[in-house]
Write an enzyme that holds these catalytic residues in place. Structure first.
Site: not given
Length: 643
Positions: A358-360
């Site tokens: 995932t992105d952060w």
């Protein structure tokens, strides 16, 4: 000092070789980073690292075994907690003196983030990313210290360090400080040059620099398409054309990874699947005011073309974006929560079996040291953090970026909401990457070699040359360019006068000048919000306004002027273009690079990687998902003059 066989067995391979302690028939060969690696004949046992400290060589410690055999062996030895820890990656810090412990009075990231030891020992984590970094020597020293902490854990699983781009002359918040690294034009500049060999050379040089300091995963390339000109993240793309981006992406990944992932590779995490460009009104989904990704031109498939090229190049990992692909699947939830996107499209259609991260900051609020970002759980805001974790894993994702919550995964398994077998699928992919990168055999770097690699003058010269090549000549009225060095009185604005003095006589009054040189940046206007990070994103209109615009035009009327504009996204500049004698665009360039081109010491080779619209009305009327579709653009995609 005498060295017993038991002592030899427990020494890291790097130390064995550096001290000359190895089997009599083994040979030492240099890797691309300059650090020694070990090879051995069949007649002798290979040196190995007794990572689980049991006094014998396990299959996972044996470099002669296949990757799959080694993965199976260590996976069978891992606890539930160790598996959960592997599924999280978050930031960590190395101090200016090369230490990794928390220091009193630390600020920013250093204050907000736990130390590497806290995350490794307390959370069983072994994936981290760097934001702020010290100088090269301290960086390499601190990296080795982190690996030493990891080596002392129960199974000795090495750490994988990731980073956002560090090799660009950049003025945006998306590119990390190029502390010691060669400084190239931004990816938009590589797109403007359009040379696949140069892009691969860039990636290969950046790879060598990353490997030298221990960064083995690139949180890039960013292959989103810049079809919505107001989006703040365009500087990290190759432009708005899918075919150009696909060519650049493939060359980029091959430069970082090689034909296949190996001990001298940097694994690429290509982002942001399925393409983050078509944001409604250009509002970025980092923030709560985002309005989702939209496809009014029914052009969803166009944005997949660069990812198809990334799959051909065997990208090691994929990162989905924060946004919601509005109306494209059976539920309007963000990409990493979306099973139709991750399992249906990425896993099943494209047969991608690499790591998906995932992105952060999707699960909980993110402490950035000076402020807190709310969790970006778009479409599932009402779910608890535990249920968000479950939905991401159920969607087919392997790893959580910017989070340190393995305890939630453990709780889900113990409650019967997730199976350990499902965790094994993701952990297997993450382990496989570590083995392919050679981290289990030798995760350490040679500090002196790191200093040498990051001070390589040829690397720095190549980066500086790219800044010049990427410059794009848009107007050259009366062939005013190139100027003749040393013969003109020049007035400069937003240019260092000391640098400019090497090219002509600098005057303080534009009325006394033969010609003026004006450097500009594409305009932007902060969104009204209480979030301080959102205020730094380049949102809003693309045209100059009010006094700023009036002052620019007044200078152009006062003296013949050459304008250079930094384009981190398109700009609307019809009046400036009309009145400037010369007009250039740059995609990350120093004053010296710009002046070298203006004075003919280097040639502008760029072609626009996106169109420049003629008005904000045209911008507002174009469709977010379509390339080059604004009415009567001032300069079309691919435009670029030559001397």
């Amino acid at each position: 000092m005498s060295v017993t066989k038991r002592m030899v067995k427990q020494l890291p391979v790097a130390l064995l070789l550096l001290t000359g302690v190895a089997c009599s028939n083994s040979k030492s060969t240099p890797s691309a980073s300059g650090s020694p690696t070990a090879s051995t004949t069949k007649a002798t046992a290979a040196p190995y690292r007794d990572l689980n400290k049991n006094g014998r060589m396990d299959v996972y410690e044996d470099s002669t075994q296949t990757v799959e055999a080694r993965v199976n062996d260590i996976l069978a030895q891992m606890t539930l907690e160790e598996k959960a820890g592997m599924m999280f990656i978050n930031g960590t810090v190395i101090n200016a003196d090369g230490t990794i412990e928390k220091q009193p009075g630390a600020k920013g990231f250093a204050a907000a983030l736990p130390s590497a030891a806290e995350s490794i020992d307390g959370k069983h984590m072994n994936h981290f990313n760097f934001w702020q970094v010290p100088d090269t020597r301290a960086l390499a020293t601190g990296y080795n210290a982190i690996q030493k902490v990891a080596e002392n854990t129960r199974l000795g699983i090495p750490v994988t360090i990731a980073s956002d781009p560090r090799n660009h002359f950049s003025e945006t918040i998306f590119s990390m400080a190029a502390t010691g690294f060669s400084q190239w034009c931004e990816p938009l500049g590589l797109g403007a040059i359009g040379d696949e060999e140069l892009t691969r050379q860039f990636a290969d040089i950046a790879r060598q620099e990353y490997v030298a300091v221990g960064m083995r995963e690139a949180l890039h390339p960013q292959v989103d398409l810049a079809t919505e000109p107001r989006w703040p993240r365009i500087s990290g793309t190759f432009g708005e054309d899918a075919q150009l981006t696909a060519r650049m992406a493939k060359a980029y990944i091959l430069g970082f990874q090689g034909e296949q992932l190996g001990p001298n590779s940097v694994a690429c995490m290509t982002k942001h699947f399925t393409g983050g460009g078509p944001q409604k009104e250009g509002l970025d989904p980092h923030f709560e005011f985002q309005k989702g990704q939209v496809y009014p031109g029914h052009n969803f498939a166009y944005h997949l073309i660069p990812f198809e090229a990334a799959f051909e190049a065997n990208t090691a990992a994929i990162m989905p974006y924060y946004g919601v692909p509005t109306g494209q699947t059976d539920e309007d939830v963000a990409f990493s929560f979306n099973k139709a996107i991750i399992t249906g499209l990425l896993r099943n259609k494209y047969k991608f079996d690499g790591v998906v991260c995932t992105d952060w900051g999707l699960i909980t609020d993110v402490n950035m040291g000076v402020a807190v970002w709310p969790a970006r759980a778009w479409g599932v805001e009402k779910l608890s953090p535990e249920d968000r974790v479950k939905k991401v894993i159920d969607a087919g994702v392997d790893q959580f970026g910017g989070e340190s919550l393995p305890e939630l995964v453990v709780q889900l398994v113990k409650a019967g909401k997730l199976t350990e077998a499902r965790l094994d699928e993701s952990v297997r992919r993450l382990l496989r990457q570590k083995f392919q990168l050679g981290l289990f055999d030798n995760p350490y770097v040679d500090v002196e070699n790191a200093v040498k690699v990051l001070s390589n003058p040829a690397f720095k010269a190549a980066g500086e040359a790219s800044q010049r090549r990427a410059m794009t000549l848009l107007k050259n009225e009366g062939k005013v360019l190139p100027l003749q060095p040393g013969k003109l009185k020049i007035y400069v604005k937003n240019v260092d006068p000391k640098v400019a003095a090497q090219y002509g006589t600098v005057v303080e009054n534009p009325k006394e000048a033969d010609i003026a040189i004006l450097r500009l940046k594409a305009p932007w206007y902060p969104v009204e919000t209480q979030n301080p990070f959102a205020k730094g994103f380049h949102h809003g209109d693309l045209d100059f306004k009010g006094k700023e615009k009036a002052d620019i035009l007044q200078l152009l009327k006062t003296v013949p002027t050459v304008v250079d504009i930094y384009l981190d996204r398109p700009a609307v500049i019809p009046e400036i273009s009309r009145q400037a004698k010369g007009l250039l665009a740059n995609f990350g360039a120093s004053d010296a690079a710009v002046l070298d081109v203006i004075f003919g010491k280097a040639q502008p080779e760029g072609k626009l990687p996106f169109e420049l619209p003629s008005s904000m009305e045209a911008v507002r009327n174009q469709k977010e998902d379509l390339p080059y579709d604004s009415k009567d653009p001032l300069y079309k995609f691919g435009f670029g003059l030559r001397y």
